[in-house]
Design an enzyme around this catalytic site. Structure first.
Site, mmCIF file in Angstrom:
data_model
loop_
_atom_site.group_PDB
_atom_site.id
_atom_site.type_symbol
_atom_site.label_atom_id
_atom_site.label_comp_id
_atom_site.label_asym_id
_atom_site.label_seq_id
_atom_site.Cartn_x
_atom_site.Cartn_y
_atom_site.Cartn_z
ATOM 1 N N ASP A 273 -29.112 100.440 3.121
ATOM 2 C CA ASP A 273 -28.394 99.753 4.195
ATOM 3 C C ASP A 273 -27.257 98.907 3.621
ATOM 4 O OD1 ASP A 273 -29.843 100.887 6.175
ATOM 5 O OD2 ASP A 273 -31.054 99.111 6.655
ATOM 6 N N TYR B 76 -24.351 101.104 2.806
ATOM 7 C CA TYR B 76 -23.740 101.552 4.058
ATOM 8 C C TYR B 76 -22.896 100.415 4.630
ATOM 9 C CZ TYR B 76 -23.513 102.986 8.962
ATOM 10 O OH TYR B 76 -23.080 103.306 10.217
ATOM 11 N N ASP B 77 -23.472 99.229 4.592
ATOM 12 C CA ASP B 77 -22.806 98.014 5.031
ATOM 13 C C ASP B 77 -21.456 97.859 4.323
ATOM 14 O OD1 ASP B 77 -22.387 95.585 6.093
ATOM 15 O OD2 ASP B 77 -23.985 94.531 5.001
ATOM 16 N N SER C 80 -29.701 90.035 32.114
ATOM 17 C CA SER C 80 -30.835 89.147 32.325
ATOM 18 C C SER C 80 -30.997 88.918 33.824
ATOM 19 C CB SER C 80 -30.614 87.849 31.572
ATOM 20 O OG SER C 80 -29.391 87.305 31.977
ATOM 21 N N LEU C 81 -31.907 88.062 34.189
ATOM 22 C CA LEU C 81 -32.192 87.815 35.599
ATOM 23 C C LEU C 81 -31.955 86.352 35.930
ATOM 24 C CD1 LEU C 81 -35.604 89.705 35.798
ATOM 25 C CD2 LEU C 81 -33.480 90.432 36.895
ATOM 26 N N GLU D 266 -42.747 92.957 40.814
ATOM 27 C CA GLU D 266 -43.341 93.377 39.534
ATOM 28 C C GLU D 266 -43.714 92.143 38.722
ATOM 29 O OE1 GLU D 266 -40.265 95.537 37.523
ATOM 30 O OE2 GLU D 266 -40.231 97.142 39.003
ATOM 31 N N LYS E 165 -43.582 89.772 35.744
ATOM 32 C CA LYS E 165 -42.560 89.602 34.722
ATOM 33 C C LYS E 165 -43.247 89.492 33.374
ATOM 34 C CE LYS E 165 -38.327 87.084 33.699
ATOM 35 N NZ LYS E 165 -38.503 86.961 32.262
ATOM 36 N N ASP F 59 -43.992 88.949 29.536
ATOM 37 C CA ASP F 59 -43.448 88.056 28.524
ATOM 38 C C ASP F 59 -43.546 88.738 27.168
ATOM 39 O OD1 ASP F 59 -42.324 85.887 27.396
ATOM 40 O OD2 ASP F 59 -44.098 84.609 27.514
ATOM 41 N N GLU G 142 -40.569 96.726 28.593
ATOM 42 C CA GLU G 142 -40.994 95.606 27.758
ATOM 43 C C GLU G 142 -42.055 96.057 26.752
ATOM 44 O OE1 GLU G 142 -39.241 93.072 28.960
ATOM 45 O OE2 GLU G 142 -40.169 91.231 28.228
ATOM 46 N N TYR H 121 -39.751 99.650 33.372
ATOM 47 C CA TYR H 121 -39.420 99.123 34.692
ATOM 48 C C TYR H 121 -37.971 99.294 35.131
ATOM 49 C CZ TYR H 121 -38.388 95.113 31.667
ATOM 50 O OH TYR H 121 -37.937 94.313 30.666
ATOM 51 N N LYS I 48 -37.232 92.964 43.253
ATOM 52 C CA LYS I 48 -36.037 93.815 43.189
ATOM 53 C C LYS I 48 -35.808 94.450 44.552
ATOM 54 C CE LYS I 48 -37.054 94.868 38.391
ATOM 55 N NZ LYS I 48 -37.460 95.851 37.380
ATOM 56 N N LYS J 97 -40.352 82.341 38.621
ATOM 57 C CA LYS J 97 -41.134 81.933 37.461
ATOM 58 C C LYS J 97 -42.369 81.125 37.862
ATOM 59 C CE LYS J 97 -39.521 82.509 33.726
ATOM 60 N NZ LYS J 97 -38.314 82.106 32.970
ATOM 61 N N CYS K 29 -20.731 55.688 17.256
ATOM 62 C CA CYS K 29 -21.178 57.005 16.798
ATOM 63 C C CYS K 29 -22.052 56.858 15.557
ATOM 64 C CB CYS K 29 -19.961 57.871 16.487
ATOM 65 S SG CYS K 29 -20.388 59.427 15.707
ATOM 66 N N CYS L 132 -19.878 58.691 12.490
ATOM 67 C CA CYS L 132 -18.616 58.191 11.926
ATOM 68 C C CYS L 132 -18.354 56.720 12.232
ATOM 69 C CB CYS L 132 -17.441 59.036 12.407
ATOM 70 S SG CYS L 132 -16.993 58.750 14.128
ATOM 71 N N CYS M 59 -18.462 60.143 21.320
ATOM 72 C CA CYS M 59 -17.800 59.536 20.179
ATOM 73 C C CYS M 59 -16.302 59.725 20.363
ATOM 74 C CB CYS M 59 -18.274 60.231 18.902
ATOM 75 S SG CYS M 59 -17.194 59.963 17.495
ATOM 76 N N CYS N 35 -14.210 62.512 13.248
ATOM 77 C CA CYS N 35 -15.658 62.410 13.163
ATOM 78 C C CYS N 35 -16.197 63.673 12.502
ATOM 79 C CB CYS N 35 -16.255 62.248 14.557
ATOM 80 S SG CYS N 35 -18.056 62.319 14.540
HETATM 81 S S1 IVH Z 1 -35.639 93.911 35.207
HETATM 82 C C1 IVH Z 1 -31.059 94.169 35.422
HETATM 83 N N1 IVH Z 1 -38.244 93.749 35.333
HETATM 84 O O1 IVH Z 1 -37.027 89.620 31.834
HETATM 85 C C2 IVH Z 1 -32.490 93.769 35.451
HETATM 86 N N2 IVH Z 1 -37.137 92.526 33.629
HETATM 87 O O2 IVH Z 1 -35.196 87.487 32.388
HETATM 88 C C3 IVH Z 1 -33.171 93.981 34.161
HETATM 89 N N3 IVH Z 1 -38.635 91.320 32.118
HETATM 90 O O3 IVH Z 1 -34.460 90.895 29.829
HETATM 91 C C4 IVH Z 1 -34.487 93.366 34.002
HETATM 92 N N4 IVH Z 1 -40.524 91.929 33.086
HETATM 93 O O4 IVH Z 1 -36.879 91.474 29.187
HETATM 94 C C5 IVH Z 1 -37.132 93.352 34.686
HETATM 95 N N5 IVH Z 1 -40.544 93.731 35.533
HETATM 96 C C6 IVH Z 1 -39.449 93.345 34.901
HETATM 97 C C7 IVH Z 1 -39.505 92.499 33.784
HETATM 98 C C8 IVH Z 1 -38.312 92.112 33.168
HETATM 99 C C9 IVH Z 1 -39.970 91.241 32.090
HETATM 100 C C10 IVH Z 1 -37.729 90.638 31.184
HETATM 101 C C11 IVH Z 1 -36.678 91.518 30.565
HETATM 102 C C12 IVH Z 1 -35.367 90.864 30.903
HETATM 103 C C13 IVH Z 1 -35.782 89.467 31.208
HETATM 104 C C14 IVH Z 1 -34.803 88.785 32.114
#
Ligand code: IVH
Length: 698
Positions: free
Chosen positions: A46, A49-50, A95-96, A129, A131, A133, A188, A240, A304, A328, A422, A425, A440, A446
């Site tokens: 690697d 390659y880098d 992300s959501l 669904e 969520k 972790d 996930e 998902y 969704k 959440k 501060c 400084c 500051c 600073c």
């Molecule tokens: S949908 C465009 N569905 O949550 C929508 N995400 O906070 C894409 N995650 O990055 C995400 N369970 O890693 C979706 N049932 C679920 C999920 C889920 C966990 C995570 C996922 C995402 C993060 C966003």
């Protein structure tokens, strides 16, 4: 080596030699990519390659006009600090948005209805669904065969974990039945509690270290350089969502989940279709109750919008879909003791009090520091050294102190006195007129600010200068090698002095110079983010880059806004998600002459690439591509937000006020003065129907 040019340092190459080198490197990198990706039989390390890619980039930076059409720098596969190659996601991994209260879920459904112009009582079917972790993955299939696995990374670019993901039994290697030629499945990767505990026990017995929680264990196991190590770890996955797909044949999200199962992907069996918010919230309550009994970690519920045609119309705002939200579960809370409080000085001079705590586990992670936000917050909560406090950790955010258990306060605990100078400084630190923040006044004098600003400037999401870490910046700053951002680009002139420094050497100094040279040309959005203007984060920087196109256009517009040109100010505030506060921060930046000097200085060292136009989402040519549009009045069939988002998807820019530069004014009912202005200036006016014809069908 056969070709002598291969040994010549980049700065000594003639243009002819450079062109030959770029040709040789393109072929070599393509060959090694093939060996790595397709044959899984790499011939070089690697690191080697880098080095090839780095040399290619450095030559391109010196001779931009020689950059090849097939340049490797435009392709996937940059190798990385951590050892994995990078993969650019064909479709960003987003992300959501989060909701914490029931009301926020109702608000979400209201927003969806408003955007789609649905009657207020229209029920919206969702899929609910759990969520998970864990950590998200994307698996790409071509003609039904698994070809590429990637982590989320920053959403645009992740790490290539093809081999590691393939070791997980849950991942089908080959899909049967009706499979689109290109299909990316996302989901996930996680570890169950029972597997986690067994694995940790075995690790500790073998003299290894235990992981803090299943999520860290899953992440650590997936990101092993040796896939055999990953294979030995008890990883699982659930699917998902999807990324790039050549033909979407499903019409609802729940139909997609059924399709996933038919292809052989595991889908969370707790997932349910719900008819509207009331049912969604029942699902949430129910899951919250069952949570403790599940053998894996979840941190909420994702709702969704089920109908895909609605999802498509709703689209995205910056980094999250409008058609989904994460509800959440409440954050976990723990009790511990404050051992000390210190005050840190940030890049913009802001003083932030931080509590140092007796380490405590909150939500599976050991916490030893928590933010106290600002002077007002620490006074309001009356947090003192020696106090017993409740701390909370939610998701990836910095742990917070919720409050003090005053009955446990020791007699000798004194109230905390917030410094008015501060701590770094010694300059006076003054309260902002409109808020709790004390800053500051030392500016670039600073060290904390100057150094923090430089660290930010070279950071990964900013100029991304490889190998120039925070320790180096601190040392260079202390010794007077760098004081301002442009000085970073003058470091190559100190190559020998750097090579002689302790811990450096010829080779590392050369590498640093190459890394700096490779960044002499930079994309506008990165550049704007790198400037470190308060309130201008990555997302805002990208919006500004797309809106103004070039550094010159942006700067001219900001200077006009600073000088009181209301049109320029309106135009800035009309950018999606940019409000008065961001506009004010930009104007304040331009009011400071030292910042202008920094911009001039940087312009002399760097080439800032114009933004690539806001690309229409895969539709190719659009009659509105590049057009500047002003919306006025009320449209009958679509909300203002949807009109804005459709126009932007077609490549147009939406601005707030009509000028000679406006291409079209879209006028609905009761249009007002903007329509009059358009007529005066001879700007073409579109009615709703004409506008819809131009943006095309969704
Ligand atoms: S949908 C465009 N569905 O949550 C929508 N995400 O906070 C894409 N995650 O990055 C995400 N369970 O890693 C979706 N049932 C679920 C999920 C889920 C966990 C995570 C996922 C995402 C993060 C966003």
């Amino acid at each position: 080596m056969a070709d002598a040019a291969a040994d010549i340092p980049v700065e000594d190459l003639t243009p002819d030699q450079a062109a030959k080198e770029l040709e040789r490197l393109a072929a070599a990198i393509a060959r090694h990519d093939r060996l790595y990706y397709q044959d899984a039989a790499p011939e070089i390390s690697d690191a080697d390659y880098d080095a090839l890619r780095r040399r290619n980039t450095a030559i391109e930076a010196r001779f931009p006009h020689l950059k090849r059409a097939d340049s490797p720098s435009d392709r996937v596969g940059a190798p990385p600090a951590g050892g994995f190659r990078k993969v650019r996601h064909a479709v960003a991994m987003l992300s959501l948005d989060n909701a914490f209260e029931y009301q926020e879920v109702h608000d979400f459904a209201d927003r969806v209805r408003r955007f789609l112009s649905l009657a207020p009582d229209t029920p919206i079917p969702f899929v609910a669904e759990p969520k998970m972790d864990g950590l998200s993955f994307s698996a790409r299939y071509e003609d039904g065969v698994y070809v590429l696995g990637a982590t989320r990374g920053d959403g645009a670019e992740g790490e290539d974990i093809t081999a590691n993901l393939a070791t997980i039994d849950d991942l089908p290697r080959r899909l049967s039945g009706d499979v689109p030629p290109v299909l990316e499945v996302r989901g996930e990767v996680y570890m169950t509690h029972s597997d986690f505990e067994a694995m940790n026990r075995a690790q500790v017995e073998a003299g290894g270290r235990a992981f803090a929680n299943p999520r860290n264990a899953a992440a650590g196991s997936l990101r092993q350089l040796d896939p055999d190590v990953t294979a030995a770890r008890p990883l699982r996955l659930l699917a998902y969502s999807w990324g790039e797909v050549s033909a979407v044949t499903w019409e609802t999200h729940h139909a997609f989940l059924e399709q996933l199962q038919a292809w052989g992907f595991p889908v969370n069996p707790l997932t349910q279709r719900v008819e509207g918010v009331a049912e969604a919230l029942r699902f949430y309550d129910d899951l919250a109750e069952r949570r403790a009994g599940l053998d894996y970690d979840i941190d909420g519920v994702v709702y969704k919008v089920d109908r895909l045609d609605w999802q498509q119309r709703l689209g995205y705002v910056s980094r999250a879909p409008r058609w989904a939200i994460a509800h959440k579960f409440p954050a976990e809370v723990a009790t511990t003791r404050v051992e000390a409080i210190d005050v840190q000085v940030g890049r913009t001079g802001q003083l932030t009090p931080v509590a140092h705590l007796t380490p405590v586990t909150v939500g599976g992670v050991v916490v030893s520091r928590a933010t106290l936000h600002n002077e007002e917050e620490i006074r309001r909560k009356d947090v003192r050294v020696g106090d017993t406090v409740r701390v909370q950790r939610a998701g990836d955010v910095i742990p917070q102190v919720l409050g003090v258990e005053t009955d446990k306060r020791p007699d000798d605990a004194d109230a905390f006195v917030f410094p008015d100078h501060c701590p770094v400084c010694g300059s006076p630190a003054v309260r902002e007129a409109d808020g709790p923040i004390r800053r500051c006044t030392g500016g670039l004098f600073c060290p904390a600010q100057a150094v923090e600003r430089l660290k930010h400037f070279v950071g990964r999401a900013a100029m991304d200068i490889d190998g120039l870490g925070t320790k180096h910046i601190e040392a260079f700053w202390r010794d007077g090698l760098v004081a301002t951002p442009a000085d970073i680009f003058r470091l190559p002139g100190h190559r020998d002095a750097i090579a002689r420094r302790e811990g450096w050497g010829r080779k590392s100094a050369d590498n640093l110079v190459a890394a700096i040279e490779a960044r002499r040309e930079v994309a506008l959005d990165r550049f704007l983010f790198a400037l470190g203007i308060p309130r201008v984060g990555e997302v805002t920087a990208r919006l500004l880059a797309q809106h103004y196109g070039t550094l010159e256009a942006w700067r001219a517009a900001m200077e006009r806004a600073r000088d009181g040109d209301q049109g320029a100010r309106d135009d800035l505030e009309a950018i999606d998600t940019i409000g008065p506060a961001v506009a004010q921060a930009l104007v304040a930046f331009f009011e400071e002459p030292r910042n202008m000097a920094i911009l001039d200085d940087l312009a002399g060292e760097l080439t800032v690439r114009p933004a690539e136009g806001a690309a229409p989402a895969g539709t190719g040519e659009s009659p509105l591509d590049g057009a500047t549009i002003v919306l006025t009045g009320t449209l009958a069939g679509l909300s203002r937000d949807e009109a804005k988002s459709r126009a932007q998807a077609a490549g147009a820019r939406i601005t707030g006020s009509v000028s000679k530069k406006t291409d079209y004014v879209v006028a609905g009912a009761d249009p007002g003065s903007k329509l009059r202005k358009a007529r005066e200036l001879g700007v073409e006016v579109l009615d709703e129907e004409q506008f819809l014809a131009k943006v095309g069908s969704g």
